[in-house]
Design an enzyme around this catalytic site. Structure first.
Site, PDB file in Angstrom:
ATOM      1  CB  SER A  46      31.271  66.632 130.030  1.00 45.72           C
ATOM      2  OG  SER A  46      30.478  66.507 128.877  1.00 45.72           O
ATOM      3  CB  CYS A  47      36.268  65.765 132.123  1.00 46.12           C
ATOM      4  SG  CYS A  47      35.631  64.086 132.009  1.00 46.12           S
ATOM      5  CB  VAL A  48      36.446  70.251 135.310  1.00 40.93           C
ATOM      6  CG1 VAL A  48      37.402  71.183 136.049  1.00 40.93           C
ATOM      7  CG2 VAL A  48      35.313  71.072 134.700  1.00 40.93           C
TER       8      VAL A  48
END
Length: 234
Positions: A70-72
């Site tokens: 989910s991280c960027v």
């Protein structure tokens, strides 16, 4: 390791390049401590960028790597100065409840972007030349709110609002990604991952989100300059 201060303001190119599938057959990496290891497949010293952290370097013999669910991660580069950096954040913006003291944690995109940009400026980069590549933001956690989509939307809006150059982006979907980034050249490689290969990453994100009601966790910036005594040959 130094942290940078929080504010200093002032036709997309070809997208990411898929990373070669070399890791499965590669020898076991030689660990150097503090998230650093020698990657035999790429033949470079590698810095693992953990959630809530970022690093800046102008070294041509160094690679940065991270795994995203989910991280960027934003990979930002000044092509004239030959310096670049990568961050890794889980949540879009800093809530008002954490505006004071150590609560300004780098797990938040607004803080992570500020700190990475300031770190680059401290190393001689110029804001007008900064080129940004964005990765991640997948939906890998079953939840009523799509944090990956929120992160992606935030990152794109941040680049637009700040007037930065968006060189490329690879965001969204349902698959995690592994990113290899060469900060001196700005070259980024992306590899899509099967769910079973990123169980630890997804579990880390779940754990991080469940801890939001507890004490904030701050991140830091690491500077890896030319001529580091432990650097591997390119």
């Amino acid at each position: 390791m130094t942290a940078s201060p929080l504010r200093r303001r002032s036709a997309p190119q070809s997208a990411f390049q898929p990373a070669p599938s070399v890791e499965a057959a590669a020898p076991t990496p030689r660990r150097m401590g503090s998230g650093r290891y020698y990657n035999a497949a790429f033949k470079v010293e590698t810095i693992k960028i953990f959630l809530g952290h970022h690093a800046v370097s102008d070294r041509g013999d160094l690679m940065m790597a991270t795994t995203l669910g989910s991280c960027v991660a934003a990979c930002i580069h000044d092509p004239v100065r030959g310096v670049g950096g990568m961050n890794h954040f889980l949540l879009p913006d800093l809530p008002e409840t954490e505006l004071r003291g150590d609560g300004a944690a780098a797990r938040y995109g607004s803080v992570a972007m500020e700190r990475l940009i300031n770190g680059l400026l401290d190393q001689g980069a110029e804001r007008r030349r900064l080129q940004v590549k964005l990765f991640g933001g997948a939906r890998v956690i079953e939840s009523s709110w799509d944090i990956g989509r929120m992160n992606s939307r935030f990152a794109l809006e941040y680049v637009r609002t700040e007037g930065l150059i968006l060189a490329s982006h690879d965001l969204g979907g349902t698959s995690a990604r592994r990113i290899h980034y060469f900060p001196h050249s700005g070259r980024a490689l992306r590899r899509m991952l099967h769910p079973e290969a990123v169980s630890d990453t997804v579990e880390e994100e779940r754990s991080f989100m469940s801890s939001l009601r507890r004490e904030p966790v701050d991140g830091g910036v690491e500077l890896f300059e030319s001529g580091h005594p432990e650097g591997a040959e390119a």
